[in-house]
Design an enzyme around this catalytic site. Structure first.
Site, PDB file in Angstrom:
ATOM      1  N   ARG A  17      45.518 -57.165 -59.712  1.00 34.37           N
ATOM      2  CA  ARG A  17      44.306 -56.509 -60.223  1.00 34.37           C
ATOM      3  C   ARG A  17      44.611 -55.473 -61.297  1.00 34.37           C
ATOM      4  O   ARG A  17      43.837 -55.261 -62.203  1.00 34.37           O
ATOM      5  CB  ARG A  17      43.518 -55.857 -59.087  1.00 34.37           C
ATOM      6  N   ASP A  65      59.127 -31.710 -50.224  1.00 30.47           N
ATOM      7  CA  ASP A  65      58.167 -30.748 -49.684  1.00 30.47           C
ATOM      8  C   ASP A  65      58.884 -29.854 -48.681  1.00 30.47           C
ATOM      9  O   ASP A  65      59.785 -30.292 -47.975  1.00 30.47           O
ATOM     10  CB  ASP A  65      56.991 -31.461 -49.010  1.00 30.47           C
ATOM     11  N   LYS A  91      56.282 -32.652 -43.846  1.00 34.55           N
ATOM     12  CA  LYS A  91      55.355 -33.490 -44.609  1.00 34.55           C
ATOM     13  C   LYS A  91      56.056 -34.625 -45.354  1.00 34.55           C
ATOM     14  O   LYS A  91      55.538 -35.740 -45.420  1.00 34.55           O
ATOM     15  CB  LYS A  91      54.577 -32.615 -45.601  1.00 34.55           C
ATOM     16  N   VAL A 115      61.753 -26.254 -53.417  1.00 31.31           N
ATOM     17  CA  VAL A 115      62.257 -26.471 -54.779  1.00 31.31           C
ATOM     18  C   VAL A 115      62.610 -25.107 -55.381  1.00 31.31           C
ATOM     19  O   VAL A 115      61.761 -24.222 -55.450  1.00 31.31           O
ATOM     20  CB  VAL A 115      61.201 -27.171 -55.649  1.00 31.31           C
ATOM     21  N   ASP A 135      51.609 -25.777 -54.646  1.00 32.14           N
ATOM     22  CA  ASP A 135      50.448 -24.917 -54.463  1.00 32.14           C
ATOM     23  C   ASP A 135      50.714 -23.524 -55.006  1.00 32.14           C
ATOM     24  O   ASP A 135      50.048 -22.574 -54.631  1.00 32.14           O
ATOM     25  CB  ASP A 135      50.103 -24.832 -52.961  1.00 32.14           C
ATOM     26  N   PHE A 137      52.350 -20.973 -58.514  1.00 32.25           N
ATOM     27  CA  PHE A 137      52.766 -20.937 -59.911  1.00 32.25           C
ATOM     28  C   PHE A 137      54.256 -20.684 -60.077  1.00 32.25           C
ATOM     29  O   PHE A 137      54.831 -21.069 -61.084  1.00 32.25           O
ATOM     30  CB  PHE A 137      51.929 -19.916 -60.693  1.00 32.25           C
ATOM     31  N   CYS A 179      52.831 -22.300 -72.834  1.00 32.86           N
ATOM     32  CA  CYS A 179      51.965 -22.164 -74.013  1.00 32.86           C
ATOM     33  C   CYS A 179      50.575 -21.733 -73.544  1.00 32.86           C
ATOM     34  O   CYS A 179      49.901 -20.945 -74.180  1.00 32.86           O
ATOM     35  CB  CYS A 179      51.820 -23.490 -74.755  1.00 32.86           C
ATOM     36  N   CYS A 193      44.077 -20.977 -51.545  1.00 29.29           N
ATOM     37  CA  CYS A 193      43.205 -21.781 -50.680  1.00 29.29           C
ATOM     38  C   CYS A 193      42.965 -21.073 -49.349  1.00 29.29           C
ATOM     39  O   CYS A 193      42.056 -21.396 -48.605  1.00 29.29           O
ATOM     40  CB  CYS A 193      43.689 -23.207 -50.526  1.00 29.29           C
ATOM     41  N   CYS A 253      55.688 -19.736 -77.960  1.00 28.47           N
ATOM     42  CA  CYS A 253      55.954 -19.987 -76.532  1.00 28.47           C
ATOM     43  C   CYS A 253      57.417 -19.688 -76.190  1.00 28.47           C
ATOM     44  O   CYS A 253      58.325 -20.189 -76.841  1.00 28.47           O
ATOM     45  CB  CYS A 253      55.623 -21.438 -76.193  1.00 28.47           C
TER      46      CYS A 253
HETATM   47 ZN   LIG Z   1      55.284 -24.068 -74.477  1.00 30.68          ZN
END
Ligand SMILES: [Zn+2]
Length: 350
Positions: A17, A65, A91, A115, A135, A137, A179, A193, A253
């Site tokens: 498909r 995770d 998880k 990580v 979840d 930054f 950026c 959350c 940047c």
């Molecule tokens: Zn950049």
């Protein structure tokens, strides 16, 4: 006997498909089968990303995770069920179990880890793209540093409440996360959350956009990749596309232009994190190797101890310490980093 080589007609049959969709076609499908992707974080976004990419026939899906499955995840984290909660499964492990039943032709590599700058290179070894299921930054800025430094495409995504956003980063070609946001928002300054809640449908929308972007990258269709920041607000029924095609040219940047990568170098980023959506703190320790069996013996009589091959859990007073073999721990029952460190030192040591 069925031939299971990825490019055999037998294998391609299950993808008929999507092969019939002309812009992808058989050639695109064959490139997907040779593609390798890292799903970075396997909560709500990561579950759906992994589900779509495994069903689509991406050759290798590596899932990293740091967390384990809890009952309040089940409302939106579509790969998990109540049995995973009862078994206290990480998880990544629970996801891999389901995904292998969905498509046995895909190589699925679950990794239970946080990580950070010391392991991101190993985690990304050999992959063609990274999709963001994190979840926070801090991890995203690390991923952005690594991806821009190595010229690796990645797809940012984030959701909160009924709103989400996503953008695709092709290093050297499109704007990167820095950026767009020069500095990483300090902890405690952004809603999470935990404070703002999250509805499952926005996860489905954002993860689906991220997944199609990954499919474009892996199937060799960079020309089709979005040059927009897409912002979706489902409660107010609003979709915005912010054109960021020229952003890279207009911003000095630190990552793309000046090639400064402080998260990758370990100068930015902490060894503890208050976890999104829960009254819990994660503590990381590099270079440790714990025997969970030995630790369980040490903790006899201290509190209620349970363990499986992947983690050990100690319930004591109102706290719940979940300890992994690499020494990392998630301390539940507090969002105070100092209190979590005290509990760790008291019961686990180091
Ligand atoms: Zn950049």
């Amino acid at each position: 006997m069925a031939d299971s080589t990825p490019s055999s007609p037998q294998t391609l049959d299950r993808y008929i498909r999507q092969i019939r969709y002309a812009p992808l076609g058989q050639a695109g499908q064959e490139r997907l089968a040779a593609g390798k992707v890292l799903v970075c974080g396997c909560g709500a976004l990561g579950s759906m990303l992994a589900n779509i990419l495994v069903r689509a026939g991406v050759g290798l899906v590596r899932i990293v995770d740091r967390d384990f499955v809890e009952t309040n995840n089940l409302q939106r984290q579509t790969l998990f069920n109540e049995e995973d909660v009862a078994a206290q499964l990480p998880k990544a492990i629970a996801a891999a179990e389901k995904l292998r039943k969905i498509n046995s032709q895909v190589a699925i590599e679950p990794i239970v880890a946080d990580v950070n700058h010391t392991n991101i290179e190993t985690l990304c070894d050999g992959v063609d793209a990274i999709v963001d299921g994190t979840d926070n930054f801090e991890t995203r800025f690390l991923v952005n540093d690594f991806a821009v430094d190595r010229g690796l495409p990645w797809v940012y995504g984030g959701c909160l409440g009924a709103e989400g956003q996503t953008m695709t980063i092709l290093p050297g070609e499109t704007a990167c996360l820095r950026c767009l946001m020069n500095e990483c928002p300090p902890p405690g300054t952004m809603p999470t959350c935990d404070t703002a809640g999250i509805l499952a449908p926005i996860v489905g929308v954002i993860a689906s956009i991220q997944a199609i972007e990954a499919i474009k990258i892996l199937s060799g269709h960079r020309e089709a990749i979005s040059r927009h920041l897409t912002v979706v607000e489902l409660w107010d029924s609003c979709i915005r596309q912010v054109n960021i095609a020229s952003l890279r040219d207009h911003v000095d940047c630190p990552a793309c232009k000046r090639r400064e990568f402080p998260w990758l170098a370990g100068r930015e980023g902490s060894r503890s994190a208050v976890l999104c959506g829960r009254n819990a703190v994660q503590l990381t320790h590099s270079g440790l190797s714990l025997s969970l069996e030995q630790l369980a013996r040490q903790l006899e009589g201290v509190g209620q101890v349970t363990r499986n091959p992947f983690l050990l859990r100690l319930k004591v007073d109102q706290y719940e310490l979940t300890v992994f073999p690499d020494g990392r721990a998630i301390v539940g029952g507090t969002s105070d980093v100092a209190a979590a460190r005290t509990l760790y030192a008291k019961y686990i040591g180091h």
